[in-house]
Design an enzyme around this catalytic site. Sequence first.
Site, PDB file in Angstrom:
ATOM      1  N   GLU A  88      63.244  20.469  41.101  1.00  0.00           N
ATOM      2  CA  GLU A  88      63.029  21.367  42.244  1.00  0.00           C
ATOM      3  C   GLU A  88      63.085  20.602  43.564  1.00  0.00           C
ATOM      4  O   GLU A  88      62.352  19.650  43.781  1.00  0.00           O
ATOM      5  CB  GLU A  88      61.676  22.086  42.107  1.00  0.00           C
ATOM      6  CG  GLU A  88      61.563  22.962  40.876  1.00  0.00           C
ATOM      7  CD  GLU A  88      62.503  24.175  40.900  1.00  0.00           C
ATOM      8  OE1 GLU A  88      63.126  24.444  41.948  1.00  0.00           O
ATOM      9  OE2 GLU A  88      62.589  24.854  39.855  1.00  0.00           O
ATOM     10  N   ARG A  98      55.006  38.287  40.416  1.00  0.00           N
ATOM     11  CA  ARG A  98      55.547  39.415  39.637  1.00  0.00           C
ATOM     12  C   ARG A  98      54.588  39.791  38.510  1.00  0.00           C
ATOM     13  O   ARG A  98      54.551  40.923  38.066  1.00  0.00           O
ATOM     14  CB  ARG A  98      56.920  39.006  39.073  1.00  0.00           C
ATOM     15  CG  ARG A  98      57.689  40.109  38.389  1.00  0.00           C
ATOM     16  CD  ARG A  98      59.027  39.587  37.867  1.00  0.00           C
ATOM     17  NE  ARG A  98      58.890  38.475  36.941  1.00  0.00           N
ATOM     18  CZ  ARG A  98      58.526  38.606  35.651  1.00  0.00           C
ATOM     19  NH1 ARG A  98      58.293  39.778  35.149  1.00  0.00           N
ATOM     20  NH2 ARG A  98      58.415  37.534  34.877  1.00  0.00           N
ATOM     21  N   CYS A 151      53.868  27.911  39.683  1.00  0.00           N
ATOM     22  CA  CYS A 151      54.581  26.630  39.711  1.00  0.00           C
ATOM     23  C   CYS A 151      54.970  26.248  41.132  1.00  0.00           C
ATOM     24  O   CYS A 151      54.762  25.105  41.556  1.00  0.00           O
ATOM     25  CB  CYS A 151      55.828  26.676  38.828  1.00  0.00           C
ATOM     26  SG  CYS A 151      55.433  26.621  37.074  1.00  0.00           S
ATOM     27  N   HIS A 175      61.020  22.154  36.536  1.00  0.00           N
ATOM     28  CA  HIS A 175      60.919  23.310  35.651  1.00  0.00           C
ATOM     29  C   HIS A 175      61.670  23.015  34.353  1.00  0.00           C
ATOM     30  O   HIS A 175      62.766  22.449  34.378  1.00  0.00           O
ATOM     31  CB  HIS A 175      61.536  24.554  36.322  1.00  0.00           C
ATOM     32  CG  HIS A 175      60.525  25.471  36.926  1.00  0.00           C
ATOM     33  ND1 HIS A 175      60.587  25.891  38.238  1.00  0.00           N
ATOM     34  CD2 HIS A 175      59.437  26.087  36.383  1.00  0.00           C
ATOM     35  CE1 HIS A 175      59.565  26.710  38.469  1.00  0.00           C
ATOM     36  NE2 HIS A 175      58.857  26.850  37.372  1.00  0.00           N
TER      37      HIS A 175
HETATM   38  N1  PCA Z   1      55.457  28.446  34.701  1.00  0.00           N
HETATM   39  C1  PCA Z   1      55.041  29.386  35.716  1.00  0.00           C
HETATM   40  C2  PCA Z   1      53.591  29.071  35.982  1.00  0.00           C
HETATM   41  C3  PCA Z   1      53.157  28.188  34.890  1.00  0.00           C
HETATM   42  C4  PCA Z   1      54.388  27.777  34.203  1.00  0.00           C
HETATM   43  O1  PCA Z   1      54.473  26.961  33.282  1.00  0.00           O
HETATM   44  C5  PCA Z   1      55.936  29.332  36.950  1.00  0.00           C
HETATM   45  O2  PCA Z   1      57.113  28.979  36.834  1.00  0.00           O
HETATM   46  O3  PCA Z   1      55.469  29.642  38.042  1.00  0.00           O
END
Ligand code: PCA
Length: 223
Positions: A88, A98, A151, A175
């Site tokens: 990211e 959401r 996140c 991610h």
């Molecule tokens: N993914 C979510 C929150 C916690 C996670 O593992 C996100 O992408 O915001």
Amino acid sequence: MPAERPRAARGVLLTGFDPFGGAARNPSWEAVRALRGARIGGHAVAVARIPTSFTRCAPALARAIARHRPALVLCTGLAQGRAAVSLERVAINCIDARIADNDGLQPIDAPVVAGAPAAYFARLPLKAMLAAVRARGIPAEVSNSAGTFVCNALAFHLAHGIATRWPRLRGGFVHLPAAPFQVADQPATPSMALATMVEALRAAVAAALAQGDDIALGAGTEH
Ligand code: PCA
């Protein structure tokens, strides 16, 4: 302010999230947990499990940073539906949930930190990390949005902390795709084996530790 430990003694902190949205498992925590106690590039790896909670994620991160005093922090989370490891680039000062977080909170168009800048870039050599993960034969991309859920909020808190509280720290957010066990009944949803995620994190961290300024490598998108 207490004196910082010598640089060579400072390690790496990896974080993953607990399960959210009704799921039983979160591969981000399972991948990170597999690296607890590992050494990467001579640096010891500590891990922390962060609650998928808008209000509790930042204190949990701050506690882990105070405890481990890392030189590098890589926070991870699940991005179900993505096919690649997503490095990211940006965290934005916006929550637009959401679904509810694990405390039942679902803010709409709220700031992560009131009065803070609109966005931060990750303080990481993302292109060097990208090249290192791809060199292992693992799909990876630079992503320009970490979404607007917890996140992104954690990525923003980390970047804001680096800008205001932890000037020597480097860090950012990655991610991860779903693990196969999560999508066994959704064969069209991309997934990645946990062991592959672990290998990707190892490669990304090693590259981040080895690289100061980033390398020039195109990884943009038109849309
Ligand atoms: N993914 C979510 C929150 C916690 C996670 O593992 C996100 O992408 O915001």
